[in-house]
Design a protein around this motif. Structure first.
Motif, short mmCIF file in Angstrom:
data_model
loop_
_atom_site.label_atom_id
_atom_site.label_comp_id
_atom_site.label_asym_id
_atom_site.label_seq_id
_atom_site.Cartn_x
_atom_site.Cartn_y
_atom_site.Cartn_z
N VAL B 193 0.85 -1.20 0.00
CA VAL B 193 0.00 0.00 0.00
C VAL B 193 0.88 1.25 0.00
O VAL B 193 0.65 2.19 -0.76
CB VAL B 193 -0.95 -0.01 1.22
N MET B 194 1.92 1.24 0.82
CA MET B 194 2.81 2.41 0.87
C MET B 194 3.55 2.60 -0.44
O MET B 194 3.79 3.73 -0.87
CB MET B 194 3.82 2.25 2.01
N MET B 195 3.92 1.50 -1.08
CA MET B 195 4.67 1.60 -2.35
C MET B 195 3.79 2.15 -3.48
O MET B 195 4.29 2.64 -4.47
CB MET B 195 5.24 0.23 -2.75
N ARG B 196 2.47 2.06 -3.30
CA ARG B 196 1.56 2.65 -4.29
C ARG B 196 1.26 4.11 -3.94
O ARG B 196 0.47 4.76 -4.61
CB ARG B 196 0.25 1.86 -4.34
N GLY B 197 1.86 4.61 -2.86
CA GLY B 197 1.57 5.96 -2.39
C GLY B 197 2.51 7.01 -2.96
O GLY B 197 2.93 6.92 -4.12
N THR B 198 2.87 7.98 -2.16
CA THR B 198 3.71 9.10 -2.60
C THR B 198 5.18 8.70 -2.64
O THR B 198 5.56 7.69 -2.02
CB THR B 198 3.57 10.27 -1.60
N PRO B 199 6.00 9.47 -3.34
CA PRO B 199 7.46 9.20 -3.34
C PRO B 199 8.01 9.16 -1.91
O PRO B 199 8.86 8.33 -1.60
CB PRO B 199 8.05 10.37 -4.12
N ALA B 200 7.50 10.00 -1.04
CA ALA B 200 8.00 10.04 0.34
C ALA B 200 7.68 8.72 1.05
O ALA B 200 8.50 8.20 1.82
CB ALA B 200 7.38 11.21 1.10
N ARG B 202 7.28 5.80 -0.45
CA ARG B 202 8.15 4.76 -1.03
C ARG B 202 9.55 4.85 -0.44
O ARG B 202 10.18 3.84 -0.15
CB ARG B 202 8.19 4.91 -2.56
N GLU B 203 10.01 6.08 -0.26
CA GLU B 203 11.33 6.27 0.34
C GLU B 203 11.37 5.73 1.76
O GLU B 203 12.37 5.16 2.21
CB GLU B 203 11.66 7.77 0.40
N MET B 204 10.26 5.93 2.45
CA MET B 204 10.18 5.47 3.84
C MET B 204 10.31 3.94 3.89
O MET B 204 11.01 3.39 4.75
CB MET B 204 8.83 5.91 4.44
N VAL B 205 9.67 3.25 2.94
CA VAL B 205 9.75 1.79 2.89
C VAL B 205 11.19 1.36 2.61
O VAL B 205 11.75 0.50 3.29
CB VAL B 205 8.79 1.20 1.82
N GLN B 206 11.80 2.02 1.59
CA GLN B 206 13.16 1.64 1.22
C GLN B 206 14.12 1.86 2.39
O GLN B 206 14.98 1.02 2.68
CB GLN B 206 13.62 2.45 0.00
N ASP B 207 13.93 2.96 3.09
CA ASP B 207 14.79 3.28 4.24
C ASP B 207 14.65 2.20 5.33
O ASP B 207 15.64 1.76 5.91
CB ASP B 207 14.39 4.65 4.80
N ALA B 208 13.41 1.77 5.56
CA ALA B 208 13.20 0.75 6.59
C ALA B 208 13.85 -0.58 6.16
O ALA B 208 14.49 -1.25 6.96
CB ALA B 208 11.71 0.56 6.85
N VAL B 209 13.69 -0.92 4.87
CA VAL B 209 14.31 -2.16 4.38
C VAL B 209 15.83 -2.06 4.55
O VAL B 209 16.48 -3.01 5.01
CB VAL B 209 13.96 -2.40 2.88
#
Lengths: 105, 337
Positions: B193-200, B202-209
């Protein structure tokens, strides 16, 4: 989970007693042992068993039994208790040869 | 949910099984070995060598502690979940972790150690729990990543434990594994759901990974070569698959999931090795792992302090319930007399 537990429990006085939990998964089936928990009394044990062992509708009925109320056979008596049944194969239907023509019996 | 390297010793220093001081009776030992060799199961009342019992108590109680401490980093987010739906899911998940801890404490108690003894060891800092919980959950994406990767790694670890030679532990693990699948799926779905959201977002997901990936790989424990306890665990049918094999399974399973999600895994050396039929991955920072295991991670002190406070704050409830039960029992006795 088990019945006889070593009694070397220094903190046992402060600990809530142990209960064994049995759950009937649906009407028509037997209650089955599913684990144990600590609770101050039977009423609390039931409520806790609901939360610990039936969070996903695993049961329609719960029994709780104080663990110390269970008497269990000893593993050392396993042979004496259960071996006598081993050579009585005539207690099983497969012991008897019946002609195929008889059909299902 | 959450096991790590079960070969981590509770006491600092000694990293391998101590030589056996007690001599076990040969005939009982032979029967025990024969049972293990035949892939049989050991039940609480059966005779077992002291070292087997000790290993299990240590492993199962560490596992139980991990479930309980594991409630803390996610619990932090219950009040801040972005929707009522996510809040309900997170509460259910945290409640499951509490339940898993209870199944496991019960299993450990069948070995003759009391719940209070185990809690005391945890609260005094003598018993270990999974190091993964000594890292902070900085953003909402961390909650999703914990479900996807941390629970994913835990599932890898726990599935073989369903076949553990000690009956009560194996049965507890069957129950845990059944419930665990929801944990991983809700995490992955929340990230989708977050990856389908805003660039921010998506960045948050990548940062957590990026922050969790290496810690998850370390969850499987030291490499087989540095894991002397594993050999004995394997011999006893407690451990069925080695740390490195489990880690490899996890990497192989996760790479396609990451691709589908649209995130990268923070390892420049990660690539498919055709010859091995597995992914190669870069070296793990074991110094950091041991640093955290030995109490010096970013949240070790905070986690333990929170746990101890919860236990102490609850003391009056435990005492009152017991006093009430005794009073009622005595009233009943009087009535009966």
């Amino acid at each position: 989970m088990s019945t006889s537990r070593p009694s070397t429990e220094p903190a046992a006085l402060k600990e809530w007693p142990l209960w064994e939990v049995f759950v009937r998964s649906k009407q028509g089936l037997e209650h089955k042992h599913c684990g144990s928990l600590h609770a101050a009394d039977a009423a609390q044990a039931l409520v806790m068993a609901r939360d610990v062992y039936t969070r996903r509708q695993e049961g329609v009925s719960i029994w709780v039994v104080p663990s110390r109320a269970i008497t269990a056979s000893s593993p050392d008596d396993k042979g004496e208790l259960f071996d006598p049944a081993a050579d009585k194969i005539y207690r099983h239907p497969t012991f008897y040869d019946i002609p195929n023509e008889v059909g299902h019996m | 949910m959450y096991t790590q390297s079960m070969s981590v010793p509770d006491d600092k220093g000694s990293r391998s099984v101590q030589p056996m001081a007690v001599t076990e009776p040969a005939d009982r030992m032979a029967r025990f070995d024969a049972c293990i060799d035949a892939d049989g199961r050991i039940e609480p009342q059966d005779w077992m060598p002291e070292a087997y019992r000790k290993t299990l108590v240590r492993q199962i109680s560490q596992h139980a502690h991990s479930e309980i401490v594991g409630m803390l980093p996610e619990g932090n987010w219950i009040g801040r979940a972005p929707s009522l739906k996510r809040k309900a899911i997170l509460i259910a998940k945290v409640q499951d972790e509490g339940g898993h801890g209870l199944y496991l404490y019960s299993a450990a108690e069948t070995l003759g150690t009391s719940r209070d003894q185990m809690l005391q060891a945890l609260h005094e800092g003598k018993a270990k729990y999974s190091s993964i919980f000594n890292y902070p959950t900085l953003t909402w994406a961390d909650v999703g990543v914990i479900g996807w990767l941390v629970d994913g790694a835990a599932i890898m670890n726990q599935i073989p434990l369903c076949r553990c030679s000690y009956g009560p532990y194996a049965r507890a693990m069957v129950r845990v594994c059944k419930e665990e699948s929801f944990h991983q799926r809700q995490g992955y779905e929340s990230l989708m759901v977050m990856m389908r959201g805003t660039p921010a977002q998506r960045e948050m997901v990548q940062d957590a990974v990026n922050r969790w990936w290496w810690k998850c790989l370390a969850m499987f424990g030291p490499p087989d070569a540095d894991s002397p306890n594993s050999v004995q665990g394997m011999r006893w049918g407690i451990k069925r698959v080695s740390n490195d094999e489990l880690r490899q399974q996890f990497v192989d399973a996760t790479v396609p999931q990451a691709k589908l999600l649209g995130v990268s895994l923070p390892d420049p050396l990660l690539k498919w090795n055709e010859a091995r039929g597995h992914h190669d991955y870069g070296p793990i920072d074991w110094d950091e792992f041991w640093h955290t295991v030995n109490g010096n991670g970013p949240c070790n002190k905070e986690r333990l302090a929170t746990r101890v406070k919860a236990h102490e704050d609850g003391a009056w409830v435990r005492e009152a319930a017991l006093a009430h039960a005794r009073k009622r029992q005595q009233a009943n006795l009087k009535e009966a007399a």
